[in-house]
Design a protein around this motif. Structure first.
Motif, mmCIF file in Angstrom:
data_model
loop_
_atom_site.group_PDB
_atom_site.id
_atom_site.type_symbol
_atom_site.label_atom_id
_atom_site.label_comp_id
_atom_site.label_asym_id
_atom_site.label_seq_id
_atom_site.Cartn_x
_atom_site.Cartn_y
_atom_site.Cartn_z
ATOM 1 N N ARG A 185 -86.967 46.212 -138.796
ATOM 2 C CA ARG A 185 -86.694 46.304 -137.365
ATOM 3 C C ARG A 185 -87.928 46.719 -136.560
ATOM 4 N N LEU A 186 -88.923 47.312 -137.243
ATOM 5 C CA LEU A 186 -90.132 47.739 -136.551
ATOM 6 C C LEU A 186 -91.249 46.700 -136.622
ATOM 7 N N THR A 187 -91.064 45.652 -137.426
ATOM 8 C CA THR A 187 -92.109 44.632 -137.579
ATOM 9 C C THR A 187 -92.492 43.978 -136.254
ATOM 10 N N PRO A 188 -91.528 43.645 -135.347
ATOM 11 C CA PRO A 188 -91.940 43.060 -134.060
ATOM 12 C C PRO A 188 -92.869 43.975 -133.265
ATOM 13 N N TRP A 189 -92.678 45.298 -133.367
ATOM 14 C CA TRP A 189 -93.574 46.211 -132.672
ATOM 15 C C TRP A 189 -94.976 46.143 -133.267
ATOM 16 N N VAL A 190 -95.040 46.092 -134.583
ATOM 17 C CA VAL A 190 -96.342 45.979 -135.245
ATOM 18 C C VAL A 190 -97.056 44.707 -134.806
ATOM 19 N N LEU A 191 -96.315 43.572 -134.822
ATOM 20 C CA LEU A 191 -96.914 42.293 -134.461
ATOM 21 C C LEU A 191 -97.321 42.268 -132.982
ATOM 22 N N GLY A 192 -96.504 42.887 -132.125
ATOM 23 C CA GLY A 192 -96.815 42.903 -130.695
ATOM 24 C C GLY A 192 -98.109 43.633 -130.398
ATOM 25 N N VAL A 193 -98.281 44.825 -130.969
ATOM 26 C CA VAL A 193 -99.504 45.597 -130.727
ATOM 27 C C VAL A 193 -100.702 44.920 -131.394
ATOM 28 N N LEU A 194 -100.484 44.305 -132.563
ATOM 29 C CA LEU A 194 -101.544 43.539 -133.206
ATOM 30 C C LEU A 194 -102.046 42.424 -132.291
ATOM 31 N N ALA A 195 -101.109 41.676 -131.712
ATOM 32 C CA ALA A 195 -101.487 40.550 -130.858
ATOM 33 C C ALA A 195 -102.240 41.017 -129.618
ATOM 34 N N ARG A 200 -96.385 56.478 -133.471
ATOM 35 C CA ARG A 200 -97.501 55.714 -132.915
ATOM 36 C C ARG A 200 -98.367 55.128 -134.026
ATOM 37 N N LEU A 201 -98.561 55.894 -135.122
ATOM 38 C CA LEU A 201 -99.448 55.451 -136.186
ATOM 39 C C LEU A 201 -98.927 54.212 -136.912
ATOM 40 N N VAL A 202 -97.606 54.009 -136.916
ATOM 41 C CA VAL A 202 -97.041 52.861 -137.623
ATOM 42 C C VAL A 202 -97.503 51.555 -136.979
ATOM 43 N N VAL A 203 -97.610 51.535 -135.655
ATOM 44 C CA VAL A 203 -98.081 50.318 -134.987
ATOM 45 C C VAL A 203 -99.579 50.367 -134.707
ATOM 46 N N PHE A 204 -100.164 51.566 -134.747
ATOM 47 C CA PHE A 204 -101.593 51.682 -134.448
ATOM 48 C C PHE A 204 -102.478 51.332 -135.654
ATOM 49 N N LEU A 205 -102.137 51.837 -136.834
ATOM 50 C CA LEU A 205 -103.003 51.624 -137.998
ATOM 51 C C LEU A 205 -103.190 50.147 -138.345
ATOM 52 N N PRO A 206 -102.133 49.300 -138.309
ATOM 53 C CA PRO A 206 -102.388 47.880 -138.552
ATOM 54 C C PRO A 206 -103.379 47.280 -137.554
ATOM 55 N N SER A 207 -103.276 47.666 -136.274
ATOM 56 C CA SER A 207 -104.220 47.184 -135.277
ATOM 57 C C SER A 207 -105.613 47.712 -135.559
ATOM 58 N N PHE A 208 -105.680 48.919 -136.061
ATOM 59 C CA PHE A 208 -106.981 49.505 -136.359
ATOM 60 C C PHE A 208 -107.640 48.781 -137.527
ATOM 61 N N TRP A 209 -106.848 48.404 -138.525
ATOM 62 C CA TRP A 209 -107.406 47.624 -139.629
ATOM 63 C C TRP A 209 -107.931 46.280 -139.119
ATOM 64 N N LEU A 210 -107.274 45.738 -138.082
ATOM 65 C CA LEU A 210 -107.741 44.495 -137.494
ATOM 66 C C LEU A 210 -109.116 44.666 -136.853
ATOM 67 N N LEU A 211 -109.365 45.840 -136.252
ATOM 68 C CA LEU A 211 -110.674 46.101 -135.650
ATOM 69 C C LEU A 211 -111.766 46.220 -136.711
#
Length: 412
Positions: free
Chosen positions: A292-302, A344-355
């Motif tokens: 259920r949290l995957t869309p949030w991860v994908l949204g912040v990633l995008a 916050r870290l659940v959606v932030f860390l994937p984006s950080f790995w992208l950086l």
């Protein structure tokens, strides 16, 4: 005469705050945020004057100045699904919906929480993340195959290193060496181009980029001891990874012309959005994030990716890194405001790995080791990007705190 009941209640409060603080540190939160949030929890559990001193490896807690203190050490990092539970416990405490005893029971069971998905899916998630990062960093067919195979190698080495704690110290060097042997050997055989960037995707999640930028943000917030220790530890880790890369290049006698920072662009525009999707799914599996949290991860990633690319087109990699980090920080905090139980870290860390600041650091340190003549220029470029990401995180943190304060006043 001392009331023994009161003493027992104080002891439970200290244990609760120390356990919660150690769990928050294990999720990767900066220590200044941990201290602020523990003080807020203290006000809700009857300890308004709590004294907190957090560090990367543990936390000291006293209920008031001059009172007895307790220390709780951090026993390794927690997965993102466990970070969700930590955030939920904190949310229930500040909303007065559970007491100290119930919170302690939940915190005590965190480490033993089983993986949400089967082991083969979890490990497949690691390979998916490697392939997704390669789709963005080095989108070539042969490079993708090498990244997937490198991910399998790193999984096997991680399993072996988990058999004994002392082996974990060797994992950075051995993993970098094994992946580099595979990729450099393929490059020497003419099977792929852009070897140095192809080494990065299987190693990206292991690299200490998040650690180093967290250290910089802690230094900016005044947490000098924690920030300095993280920076030093992260730098040593980068050197260990670079040692493995340089050793593989030397052993194979790889010529310098094959080790340039070259980007392959065999695939079309669609590689990047597909890469984002694959990274999001891979992290969901690897870290046990609830679906259920995957869309949030994908949204912040995008959002992070689009802002980073726009910054790179408008200016330079440094501007893109700054804007991407700012967007990741504000986007993650906004998601937390909308979904109060979402860490916050659940959606932030994937984006950080992208950086991929750690990947940039590994490229720089490896190039310095392999081609010393380019050391000053490469070193300055890497430091500039990492500082830009740290500054972006700091700006995003300030904006996010102001936003949280505004929403709090509106709710009240």
């Amino acid at each position: 005469m001392t009331d023994p009941g009161a003493g027992g209640a104080d002891r439970d409060r200290r244990r609760l705050l120390a356990f919660l603080g150690a769990a928050m540190i294990a999720t990767g939160q900066p220590v200044d945020e941990v201290e602020d949030e523990l003080r807020e929890v203290g006000r809700h559990v009857g300890a308004p004057d709590v004294q907190v001193a957090a560090g990367p490896t543990g936390v000291h807690v006293a209920l008031a100045s001059g009172d007895p203190a307790t220390f709780e050490s951090v026993d390794g990092r927690l997965r993102l699904d466990q970070a969700v539970d930590v955030r939920l416990i904190r949310h229930l405490l500040v909303s007065d919906r559970i007491d100290a005893g119930q919170a302690l029971d939940r915190l005590g069971g965190l480490r033993g929480k089983p993986l949400r998905y089967p082991a083969w899916l979890t490990e497949g998630g690691f390979v998916a993340v490697a392939v997704g990062i390669c789709l963005i960093l080095q989108p070539g067919v042969a490079n993708l195959c090498a990244a997937a195979l490198g991910g399998v190698i790193v999984i096997g080495l991680s399993r072996a290193a988990g058999l004994h704690p002392s082996l974990l110290a060797l994992l950075p060097t051995v993993a970098a060496f094994a992946v580099s042997m595979l990729v450099f050997g393929a490059a020497a055989a003419g099977l792929l181009d852009g070897a140095l960037r192809t080494v990065l995707p299987p190693l990206a999640v292991l690299l200490p980029g998040a650690l180093m930028v967290t250290g910089l943000s802690e230094l900016a917030a005044g947490a000098m001891v924690a920030g300095t220790s993280r920076l030093m530890y992260g730098t040593v880790q980068l050197l260990l990874f670079a040692l493995g890369v340089a050793a593989a290049a030397a052993l194979l006698g790889t010529p310098a012309r094959l080790l340039g920072n070259i980007r392959v662009a065999e695939l079309g525009w669609w590689a990047a959005p597909v890469g984002l999707l694959v990274i999001g799914i891979g992290i969901t599996l690897m870290e046990g994030v609830p679906v259920r949290l995957t869309p949030w991860v994908l949204g912040v990633l995008a959002v992070t990716f689009l802002v980073q690319v726009a910054g790179q087109r408008l200016g330079a990699p440094v501007l893109g890194s700054f804007l991407g980090a700012t967007a990741a920080s504000i986007g993650a905090s906004t998601a937390e405001l909308v979904h109060r139980q979402l860490p916050r870290l659940v959606v932030f860390l994937p984006s950080f790995w992208l950086l991929v600041p750690g990947s940039l650091g590994l490229i720089g340190v490896s190039e310095i080791a392999i081609r010393p003549g380019e050391g000053p220029t490469v070193g300055l470029d890497v430091v500039g990007v990492i500082l830009a990401i740290a500054t972006g995180l700091l700006v995003g943190s300030v904006v996010s705190r102001a936003l949280r304060a505004l929403v709090g006043r509106l709710l009240r």
